[in-house]
Design a protein around this motif. Sequence first.
Motif, PDB file in Angstrom:
ATOM      1  N   ALA A  29      -5.903  -1.763  25.716  1.00  0.00           N
ATOM      2  CA  ALA A  29      -5.493  -2.246  24.381  1.00  0.00           C
ATOM      3  C   ALA A  29      -6.060  -1.359  23.279  1.00  0.00           C
ATOM      4  O   ALA A  29      -5.442  -1.212  22.221  1.00  0.00           O
ATOM      5  CB  ALA A  29      -5.952  -3.687  24.200  1.00  0.00           C
ATOM      6  N   ALA A  30      -7.223  -0.746  23.536  1.00  0.00           N
ATOM      7  CA  ALA A  30      -7.873   0.055  22.494  1.00  0.00           C
ATOM      8  C   ALA A  30      -7.063   1.305  22.137  1.00  0.00           C
ATOM      9  O   ALA A  30      -7.309   1.914  21.095  1.00  0.00           O
ATOM     10  CB  ALA A  30      -9.273   0.458  22.962  1.00  0.00           C
TER      11      ALA A  30
ATOM     12  N   THR B 212       7.762 -22.763   9.370  1.00  0.00           N
ATOM     13  CA  THR B 212       7.041 -21.541   8.999  1.00  0.00           C
ATOM     14  C   THR B 212       5.772 -21.440   9.844  1.00  0.00           C
ATOM     15  O   THR B 212       5.026 -22.413   9.975  1.00  0.00           O
ATOM     16  CB  THR B 212       6.687 -21.573   7.500  1.00  0.00           C
ATOM     17  OG1 THR B 212       7.915 -21.623   6.762  1.00  0.00           O
ATOM     18  CG2 THR B 212       5.901 -20.345   7.093  1.00  0.00           C
ATOM     19  N   THR B 213       5.557 -20.265  10.435  1.00  0.00           N
ATOM     20  CA  THR B 213       4.490 -20.129  11.431  1.00  0.00           C
ATOM     21  C   THR B 213       3.769 -18.794  11.254  1.00  0.00           C
ATOM     22  O   THR B 213       4.383 -17.787  10.907  1.00  0.00           O
ATOM     23  CB  THR B 213       5.095 -20.191  12.854  1.00  0.00           C
ATOM     24  OG1 THR B 213       5.896 -21.371  12.965  1.00  0.00           O
ATOM     25  CG2 THR B 213       4.025 -20.222  13.925  1.00  0.00           C
ATOM     26  N   GLY B 214       2.474 -18.801  11.537  1.00  0.00           N
ATOM     27  CA  GLY B 214       1.688 -17.568  11.554  1.00  0.00           C
ATOM     28  C   GLY B 214       1.785 -16.902  12.920  1.00  0.00           C
ATOM     29  O   GLY B 214       1.903 -17.597  13.938  1.00  0.00           O
ATOM     30  N   TYR B 215       1.727 -15.567  12.941  1.00  0.00           N
ATOM     31  CA  TYR B 215       1.845 -14.828  14.207  1.00  0.00           C
ATOM     32  C   TYR B 215       0.712 -13.824  14.353  1.00  0.00           C
ATOM     33  O   TYR B 215       0.242 -13.250  13.373  1.00  0.00           O
ATOM     34  CB  TYR B 215       3.191 -14.090  14.277  1.00  0.00           C
ATOM     35  CG  TYR B 215       4.337 -15.056  14.447  1.00  0.00           C
ATOM     36  CD1 TYR B 215       4.771 -15.443  15.710  1.00  0.00           C
ATOM     37  CD2 TYR B 215       4.942 -15.635  13.339  1.00  0.00           C
ATOM     38  CE1 TYR B 215       5.788 -16.361  15.859  1.00  0.00           C
ATOM     39  CE2 TYR B 215       5.958 -16.557  13.478  1.00  0.00           C
ATOM     40  CZ  TYR B 215       6.373 -16.913  14.748  1.00  0.00           C
ATOM     41  OH  TYR B 215       7.360 -17.839  14.898  1.00  0.00           O
ATOM     42  N   VAL B 216       0.349 -13.616  15.605  1.00  0.00           N
ATOM     43  CA  VAL B 216      -0.664 -12.623  15.953  1.00  0.00           C
ATOM     44  C   VAL B 216      -0.074 -11.747  17.055  1.00  0.00           C
ATOM     45  O   VAL B 216       0.515 -12.276  18.012  1.00  0.00           O
ATOM     46  CB  VAL B 216      -1.950 -13.303  16.477  1.00  0.00           C
ATOM     47  CG1 VAL B 216      -2.979 -12.256  16.874  1.00  0.00           C
ATOM     48  CG2 VAL B 216      -2.533 -14.235  15.432  1.00  0.00           C
ATOM     49  N   VAL B 217      -0.223 -10.439  16.928  1.00  0.00           N
ATOM     50  CA  VAL B 217       0.264  -9.518  17.966  1.00  0.00           C
ATOM     51  C   VAL B 217      -0.946  -8.906  18.667  1.00  0.00           C
ATOM     52  O   VAL B 217      -1.924  -8.521  18.015  1.00  0.00           O
ATOM     53  CB  VAL B 217       1.138  -8.408  17.348  1.00  0.00           C
ATOM     54  CG1 VAL B 217       1.559  -7.402  18.412  1.00  0.00           C
ATOM     55  CG2 VAL B 217       2.368  -9.007  16.677  1.00  0.00           C
ATOM     56  N   ARG B 218      -0.875  -8.840  19.984  1.00  0.00           N
ATOM     57  CA  ARG B 218      -1.967  -8.219  20.731  1.00  0.00           C
ATOM     58  C   ARG B 218      -1.400  -7.473  21.932  1.00  0.00           C
ATOM     59  O   ARG B 218      -0.240  -7.703  22.312  1.00  0.00           O
ATOM     60  CB  ARG B 218      -2.999  -9.262  21.182  1.00  0.00           C
ATOM     61  CG  ARG B 218      -2.531 -10.185  22.271  1.00  0.00           C
ATOM     62  CD  ARG B 218      -3.546 -11.304  22.505  1.00  0.00           C
ATOM     63  NE  ARG B 218      -3.386 -11.928  23.810  1.00  0.00           N
ATOM     64  CZ  ARG B 218      -2.452 -12.824  24.109  1.00  0.00           C
ATOM     65  NH1 ARG B 218      -1.561 -13.191  23.203  1.00  0.00           N
ATOM     66  NH2 ARG B 218      -2.396 -13.345  25.318  1.00  0.00           N
ATOM     67  N   VAL B 219      -2.217  -6.593  22.499  1.00  0.00           N
ATOM     68  CA  VAL B 219      -1.825  -5.861  23.713  1.00  0.00           C
ATOM     69  C   VAL B 219      -2.519  -6.531  24.880  1.00  0.00           C
ATOM     70  O   VAL B 219      -3.757  -6.633  24.901  1.00  0.00           O
ATOM     71  CB  VAL B 219      -2.237  -4.374  23.615  1.00  0.00           C
ATOM     72  CG1 VAL B 219      -1.884  -3.637  24.903  1.00  0.00           C
ATOM     73  CG2 VAL B 219      -1.558  -3.721  22.424  1.00  0.00           C
ATOM     74  N   HIS B 220      -1.735  -7.016  25.834  1.00  0.00           N
ATOM     75  CA  HIS B 220      -2.320  -7.741  26.969  1.00  0.00           C
ATOM     76  C   HIS B 220      -1.367  -7.617  28.151  1.00  0.00           C
ATOM     77  O   HIS B 220      -0.184  -7.946  28.027  1.00  0.00           O
ATOM     78  CB  HIS B 220      -2.528  -9.211  26.582  1.00  0.00           C
ATOM     79  CG  HIS B 220      -3.199 -10.031  27.642  1.00  0.00           C
ATOM     80  ND1 HIS B 220      -4.498  -9.828  28.007  1.00  0.00           N
ATOM     81  CD2 HIS B 220      -2.743 -11.047  28.404  1.00  0.00           C
ATOM     82  CE1 HIS B 220      -4.808 -10.702  28.958  1.00  0.00           C
ATOM     83  NE2 HIS B 220      -3.761 -11.452  29.223  1.00  0.00           N
ATOM     84  N   ARG B 221      -1.878  -7.171  29.285  1.00  0.00           N
ATOM     85  CA  ARG B 221      -1.018  -6.958  30.451  1.00  0.00           C
ATOM     86  C   ARG B 221      -0.650  -8.301  31.076  1.00  0.00           C
ATOM     87  O   ARG B 221      -1.508  -9.045  31.529  1.00  0.00           O
ATOM     88  CB  ARG B 221      -1.746  -6.064  31.471  1.00  0.00           C
ATOM     89  CG  ARG B 221      -1.042  -5.904  32.813  1.00  0.00           C
ATOM     90  CD  ARG B 221       0.122  -4.925  32.738  1.00  0.00           C
ATOM     91  NE  ARG B 221       0.681  -4.658  34.050  1.00  0.00           N
ATOM     92  CZ  ARG B 221       0.398  -3.603  34.804  1.00  0.00           C
ATOM     93  NH1 ARG B 221      -0.473  -2.699  34.388  1.00  0.00           N
ATOM     94  NH2 ARG B 221       0.974  -3.439  35.991  1.00  0.00           N
TER      95      ARG B 221
END
Lengths: 196, 215
Positions: free
Chosen positions: A89-90, A69-78
Amino acid sequence: MSRYVRNTRRWPRALIAVLLIGGAMLPASAEASIGAGVGASPIALAQPGHAGGTYSLPGLYVVNTGTVTTGYVVRVHRLSPGHQKVLPAAWVTIERNNFTLRPHRSMVVPLRLRLPAGATPGSYLSNLVASTAVPHHHGGTTLGAAAATKLELAIAGQGSSTPWLRIGLAVAALMVAAAIAAAVRRSGIRLRVERH
Amino acid sequence: MNAAQWLCQTRRGVAGLAALVCVVALVPVEAAFGDSGGSVNETIYVSQPLRSVSVATGSGEAGVEICSNSQPVTFPNDHCPASDYVTVTNGPVAGAIDVQGADAVPSDGGTHWQLCGGPGGTDCSGAANDGVSEAPLGGSANYPGQDQYQEETEDEGGDSPALTNNPQCDTAYYGMNCQASAGQAISESIVFLGPSASTDPSGTFTSSIMWTAVP
């Protein structure tokens, strides 16, 4: 009877052998891993967007490909190369973030795009990256996994994005229609369409 | 009288035509993208390919120890292998695998050790490579200075650039132009080169390495 006893005495040995072989194989198959996966198809705006517009994007499919079981983070990054402009990203709102997934479970992360009024027309590219959240460790190096997919969009040129131009075109169309009507009335010509 | 006759013979027709032109011209483009209300949403789930990567250690831990309790990092510039190898497995879609390091953060939250000597990263500010001692990592001309360190991931092929805080092509896949084939698994080891000195007196530092599957 004695044969039966001999056979039953063999059972523990066979069981031990099976357990030993199984035990030897177990570490490889039971090796814990952390993993991250996303839908490989690019997430894109179906039509060119317009400066100042707000759009719903297809959601990002995130799956835990690991065994814990794992935590996840989503982000916008080229991350992907390309000639397109970098999509800031904004402009993207990740509507659900910092979540936990059990092994092999998935989630669709809703996304929203808001283009600023002054956005420059052209093609834009970035990546949506789903990463395992790095836990605070007691020391040493923590390992992480992440997966990225492309986020693509085009912003239409000023010509088609300016509402004043569309209003101007509508006014011009009205004036042409009025002029035609006036000319028809003055000339006394009457158009008659008949269907046979 | 049919519609065409009505349009052509009356003023109302001209006005109607003009109104139609106005409506077409002024309809916001956003409405065409489905943000308007009054509709019924239908969701159809379609199987799609998955881009993924998994990371495992031989011990099954989510991290590796650098040096150890019994043999802690010494100054200056201690070389240390990690306690375990790491197996990085690409998912069912071929693609690039990037790898990225991070600052080493002391347990008291004080001064970090920064990565140095990697491509596009900070230069190492320590002593110059004398060619006698074990060389700095990634071909760096200098050893890490105070509060700097180096880390790299190596496969059996050896030489690789030092990690930075930004994603870079995983050296284990360099031979294949950094491209991993579907399901490809590679074992990598982590090599560490410590600072010349540390401002922070903490006994443990924590850092991270992240592998990313990139289209």
